[in-house]
Write a protein that holds these residues in place. Structure first.
Motif, PDB file in Angstrom:
ATOM      1  N   THR A  50       0.597   4.153  -2.714  1.00 40.19           N
ATOM      2  CA  THR A  50       0.333   5.541  -2.331  1.00 40.19           C
ATOM      3  C   THR A  50       1.280   6.491  -3.049  1.00 40.19           C
ATOM      4  O   THR A  50       0.871   7.545  -3.556  1.00 40.19           O
ATOM      5  CB  THR A  50       0.469   5.704  -0.807  1.00 40.19           C
ATOM      6  N   ASP A 107      -4.390   6.170   3.430  1.00 39.53           N
ATOM      7  CA  ASP A 107      -3.086   5.919   2.803  1.00 39.53           C
ATOM      8  C   ASP A 107      -2.074   6.999   3.187  1.00 39.53           C
ATOM      9  O   ASP A 107      -0.887   6.718   3.385  1.00 39.53           O
ATOM     10  CB  ASP A 107      -3.235   5.868   1.279  1.00 39.53           C
ATOM     11  N   ALA A 145       0.827  -1.211   0.000  1.00 37.82           N
ATOM     12  CA  ALA A 145       0.000   0.000   0.000  1.00 37.82           C
ATOM     13  C   ALA A 145       0.859   1.256   0.000  1.00 37.82           C
ATOM     14  O   ALA A 145       0.485   2.271  -0.600  1.00 37.82           O
ATOM     15  CB  ALA A 145      -0.928  -0.002   1.211  1.00 37.82           C
TER      16      ALA A 145
END
Length: 322
Positions: A138, A276, A134
């Protein structure tokens, strides 16, 4: 660069994953056809046989939850750099299965709570791998939306470090649990347990009550987040809004769309993007994988982005209804 190609392969893996919807043949749809055929062969009235009742809606919800666990099993078997996209998909599938269990509530019996708890543990055990992926995603999203040369240089440098850390997390996971085999074995057991629950006995009031509870939780979480500004409260808002979305998906797929909740899907997406940015800030502390100068600049940038994001979200409604 190696990191870039790894990201591309992961994206390809996500695209090439399972695409079919739930196979409801074992739970509804094909059963009336077989029943009709059997009645005709036995000398029964074909007309009355064709009026066979459809499978109970609870079994359609079971089919949806089962399909999500099947998808998770498949995704956890993805190899190489596809492990990142596979874990991301599997965690999404596990959350959808848990959201469907919640639609049954106490009516599914005490076994449902046990299965839900173990699914949550399994999901939490994959969070380190997912967070590593993630973080890179991002950076990719931020790079797509920023044209300032200095900001892009900062994001590109730190993205390379994040991609290296992601690859290391994958190596460690393979050493700890080769091919994620232990996790997949546990998931097969949980799948069998989920299917053994008394889904056929579910009634409309069960999932309708669950939806009412979910809507109320989203509203409370939104109020808490706006009032306190606390990161945990914002994260709680995002979690509850996401579950509401997952329950809508389950009900619609089970042909129960009349009872599905309505909400602002864009608000949920914005909450995810804000989360995020929180993840990015979590990597800007003293034990950060980034150099001191970069993490200071990155922290300043992420804080400004997060503040703007929360202003937009707070002004856009509670995420409960359109």
């Amino acid at each position: 660069m190696p990191q870039a190609s790894e990201s591309e392969e992961a994206a390809t893996g996500a695209r090439s994953g399972p695409r079919s919807g739930p196979d409801f043949g074992s739970d509804f749809g094909h059963e009336p056809r077989r029943a009709a055929a059997g009645a005709t062969d036995a000398g029964g009235d074909p007309a009355s046989a064709s009026d066979a009742a459809p499978r109970p809606p609870g079994l359609r919800l079971r089919a949806f939850a089962t399909h999500e666990l099947d998808q998770a099993l498949d995704a956890l078997g993805w190899r190489g750099s596809r492990i990142h996209a596979g874990v991301h998909l599997a965690r999404k599938n596990l959350r959808r299965a848990r959201a469907t269990l919640a639609l049954g509530g106490p009516a599914l019996g005490p076994g449902a709570a046990l299965i839900d708890r173990e699914l949550r543990k399994l999901n939490d055990g994959l969070s380190a791998l997912r967070d590593a992926h993630a973080l890179v995603e991002t950076f990719d999203r931020l790079l797509r939306h920023h044209s300032d040369a200095e900001i892009r240089a900062l994001l590109s440098r730190t993205r390379r470090r994040a991609a290296t850390a992601r690859a290391q997390a994958a190596r460690e996971a393979r050493i700890d649990d080769p091919d994620l085999g232990a996790r997949r074995s546990l998931l097969r057991v949980l799948r069998a347990g989920l299917r053994a629950l008394p889904w056929a006995g579910l009634q409309p009031e069960h999932w309708r009550e669950a939806v009412v509870v979910s809507l109320a939780r989203v509203a409370r979480a939104a109020e808490n987040a706006r009032r306190s500004g606390d990161d945990e409260d914002w994260h709680g808002w995002r979690r509850r809004a996401r579950r509401l979305s997952q329950q809508q998906r389950a009900l619609k797929t089970a042909k129960l769309g009349r009872d599905a909740p309505k909400f602002d899907k864009h608000q949920i997406e914005r909450l995810g993007e804000a989360q995020d940015l929180n993840l990015l800030l979590d990597h800007c502390g003293k034990r950060s994988l980034f150099g001191k100068q970069d993490r200071t600049a990155l922290r300043r940038f992420a804080q400004a982005e997060l503040a703007k994001s929360r202003v937009r979200i707070a002004g856009g409604g509670g995420g409960g209804t359109d």
